[in-house]
Scaffold this motif. Structure first.
Motif, PDB file in Angstrom:
ATOM      1  N   LEU A 145      -4.829  -6.478  -0.737  1.00  0.00           N
ATOM      2  CA  LEU A 145      -6.101  -5.778  -0.518  1.00  0.00           C
ATOM      3  C   LEU A 145      -5.915  -4.296  -0.204  1.00  0.00           C
ATOM      4  CD1 LEU A 145      -9.128  -6.070  -0.433  1.00  0.00           C
ATOM      5  CD2 LEU A 145      -8.967  -6.828   1.939  1.00  0.00           C
ATOM      6  N   LEU A 146      -4.993  -3.945   0.678  1.00  0.00           N
ATOM      7  CA  LEU A 146      -4.789  -2.539   1.023  1.00  0.00           C
ATOM      8  C   LEU A 146      -4.296  -1.748  -0.181  1.00  0.00           C
ATOM      9  CD1 LEU A 146      -3.185  -2.675   4.594  1.00  0.00           C
ATOM     10  CD2 LEU A 146      -5.557  -2.187   3.970  1.00  0.00           C
ATOM     11  N   PHE A 192      -4.947  -2.505  -3.278  1.00  0.00           N
ATOM     12  CA  PHE A 192      -6.119  -2.387  -4.146  1.00  0.00           C
ATOM     13  C   PHE A 192      -6.947  -1.156  -3.761  1.00  0.00           C
ATOM     14  CE2 PHE A 192      -6.903  -7.091  -5.574  1.00  0.00           C
ATOM     15  CZ  PHE A 192      -5.823  -6.985  -6.432  1.00  0.00           C
ATOM     16  N   LYS A 193      -7.184  -1.010  -2.461  1.00  0.00           N
ATOM     17  CA  LYS A 193      -8.026   0.094  -1.987  1.00  0.00           C
ATOM     18  C   LYS A 193      -7.377   1.444  -2.266  1.00  0.00           C
ATOM     19  CE  LYS A 193     -10.238  -2.519   1.774  1.00  0.00           C
ATOM     20  NZ  LYS A 193     -10.387  -2.655   3.246  1.00  0.00           N
ATOM     21  N   ASN A 194      -6.049   1.485  -2.218  1.00  0.00           N
ATOM     22  CA  ASN A 194      -5.327   2.741  -2.364  1.00  0.00           C
ATOM     23  C   ASN A 194      -5.067   3.130  -3.820  1.00  0.00           C
ATOM     24  OD1 ASN A 194      -4.048   5.032  -1.374  1.00  0.00           O
ATOM     25  ND2 ASN A 194      -2.056   4.034  -1.186  1.00  0.00           N
ATOM     26  N   ASP A 197     -14.592  -8.877  -3.669  1.00  0.00           N
ATOM     27  CA  ASP A 197     -15.545  -7.778  -3.521  1.00  0.00           C
ATOM     28  C   ASP A 197     -14.889  -6.405  -3.532  1.00  0.00           C
ATOM     29  OD1 ASP A 197     -17.495  -9.699  -3.297  1.00  0.00           O
ATOM     30  OD2 ASP A 197     -17.545  -9.672  -1.104  1.00  0.00           O
ATOM     31  N   LYS A 198     -13.565  -6.354  -3.544  1.00  0.00           N
ATOM     32  CA  LYS A 198     -12.870  -5.073  -3.390  1.00  0.00           C
ATOM     33  C   LYS A 198     -11.960  -4.747  -4.575  1.00  0.00           C
ATOM     34  CE  LYS A 198     -14.519  -4.332   0.771  1.00  0.00           C
ATOM     35  NZ  LYS A 198     -15.461  -3.231   1.042  1.00  0.00           N
ATOM     36  N   THR A 199     -12.297  -5.227  -5.739  1.00  0.00           N
ATOM     37  CA  THR A 199     -11.462  -4.960  -6.903  1.00  0.00           C
ATOM     38  C   THR A 199     -12.298  -4.402  -8.048  1.00  0.00           C
ATOM     39  OG1 THR A 199      -9.821  -5.955  -8.392  1.00  0.00           O
ATOM     40  CG2 THR A 199     -11.717  -7.301  -7.806  1.00  0.00           C
ATOM     41  N   ASP A 200     -11.668  -3.590  -8.879  1.00  0.00           N
ATOM     42  CA  ASP A 200     -12.390  -2.971  -9.997  1.00  0.00           C
ATOM     43  C   ASP A 200     -12.543  -3.913 -11.183  1.00  0.00           C
ATOM     44  OD1 ASP A 200     -12.561  -0.432  -8.685  1.00  0.00           O
ATOM     45  OD2 ASP A 200     -10.459  -0.076  -9.203  1.00  0.00           O
ATOM     46  N   SER A 237      -7.773  -1.115  -9.483  1.00  0.00           N
ATOM     47  CA  SER A 237      -7.315  -2.402  -8.936  1.00  0.00           C
ATOM     48  C   SER A 237      -7.735  -3.540  -9.854  1.00  0.00           C
ATOM     49  CB  SER A 237      -7.883  -2.626  -7.536  1.00  0.00           C
ATOM     50  OG  SER A 237      -9.299  -2.645  -7.557  1.00  0.00           O
ATOM     51  N   CYS A 294       0.835  -1.202   0.000  1.00  0.00           N
ATOM     52  CA  CYS A 294       0.000   0.000   0.000  1.00  0.00           C
ATOM     53  C   CYS A 294       0.874   1.258   0.000  1.00  0.00           C
ATOM     54  CB  CYS A 294      -0.907  -0.018   1.226  1.00  0.00           C
ATOM     55  SG  CYS A 294      -2.112   1.314   1.305  1.00  0.00           S
ATOM     56  N   LYS A 342     -13.124 -11.584   0.425  1.00  0.00           N
ATOM     57  CA  LYS A 342     -12.664 -10.263   0.850  1.00  0.00           C
ATOM     58  C   LYS A 342     -12.002  -9.518  -0.304  1.00  0.00           C
ATOM     59  CE  LYS A 342     -11.615 -11.615   5.639  1.00  0.00           C
ATOM     60  NZ  LYS A 342     -10.527 -11.706   6.643  1.00  0.00           N
TER      61      LYS A 342
END
Length: 264
Positions: free
Chosen positions: A222-223, A225-227, A247-250, A231, A199, A244
């Motif tokens: 994951l972190l 990806f969020k930043n 659900d958190k990727t583009d 992603s 990140c 987890k």
């Protein structure tokens, strides 16, 4: 605007093969995701040894891993844990560990050779330390080979003026070698970085004026990806992916070359 793509390594650029040994009962596993194993517990830490694993074959296989680390002054880093764990805490446990031996690492070599005959690329070893019990609970031996379209992907991105970076939890020496093979400056290659470290790499690039795409395959991405501005989760490794991450990727891709088709 300047653009950068940050790639994870194992499972993203490299098709990974790993053998995990349960030190307590001696069982060997090739179908367990080490990150998911750690994520399901509260007190496990993935510890990457900064050492050429092949050298262990020259030593007495009954030698304690803790003894080898002390004698050869082998450095290590905490690559992944669910809770914050310091290197000093891990060192204290490893210094006093009395059960895991070199054989617990090298027992997986024959299995890996069947999958990756030259066993050279990103060959390395790691430990999973149980911080509550104060023992080396598992050992991990790994090797890999490039996914088919990695070189084509990197060259296509470079031709568009996009700068390439690698941020991986794998051994630093292996990541530097990977950078050389892909003709990426070693200054753009970050080995044995933690989830938070990945990140931070993204943050540094964004602060330097880059628009950043992060490409990875697991929960330790994951972190980042969020930043990142964009992603991308790659499932080319064909392993089960934690919800987890899903659900958190583009974007989700099945072939690394699909990265070149994403506009960012």
């Amino acid at each position: 605007m300047k653009k950068a793509v940050v790639f994870d390594n194992s499972g993203t650029l490299i098709e990974r093969y790993r053998v995990i040994k349960d030190v307590l009962n001696g069982n060997l596993f090739t179908d367990i995701n080490s990150l998911d194993l750690i994520d399901a517990a509260d007190a496990l830490a993935l510890v990457v040894l900064q050492f050429n694993t092949n050298k262990l074959l020259d030593l007495d296989q009954n030698t304690l891993i803790s003894g080898v680390i002390r004698e050869y002054n082998i450095d290590f880093d905490v690559s992944f844990s669910t809770n914050p764990i310091s290197k000093a805490e891990v060192k204290e446990i490893i210094d006093n560990e009395k059960s895991a031996t070199i054989a617990d690492i090298t027992d997986g070599f024959d299995i890996l050779r069947d999958k990756v005959p030259n066993m050279e690329l990103c060959n390395g070893s790691a430990l999973i330390v149980d911080m509550d019990l104060g023992v080396i609970a598992y050992t991990i031996t790994s090797a890999g080979k490039f996914f088919p379209k990695v070189f084509e992907t990197i060259e296509t991105l470079k031709s568009r003026g996009i700068e390439i970076f690698i941020a991986s939890g794998d051994r630093k020496g292996a990541i530097n070698r990977l950078a050389n093979l892909l003709d990426i400056p070693e200054d753009n290659a970050f080995g044995t970085v933690s989830t938070r470290g990945k990140c931070e790499v993204v943050s540094i690039l964004k602060d330097s004026g880059y628009k950043v795409m992060m490409v990875g395959d697991g929960i330790n991405d994951l972190l980042a990806f969020k930043n990142a501005d964009v992603s991308v989760l790659t499932i080319e490794q064909q392993e089960e992916i934690s919800p987890k991450v899903m659900d958190k990727t583009d974007h989700i891709i099945e072939d690394i070359f699909e990265v070149t088709m994403i506009d960012f």
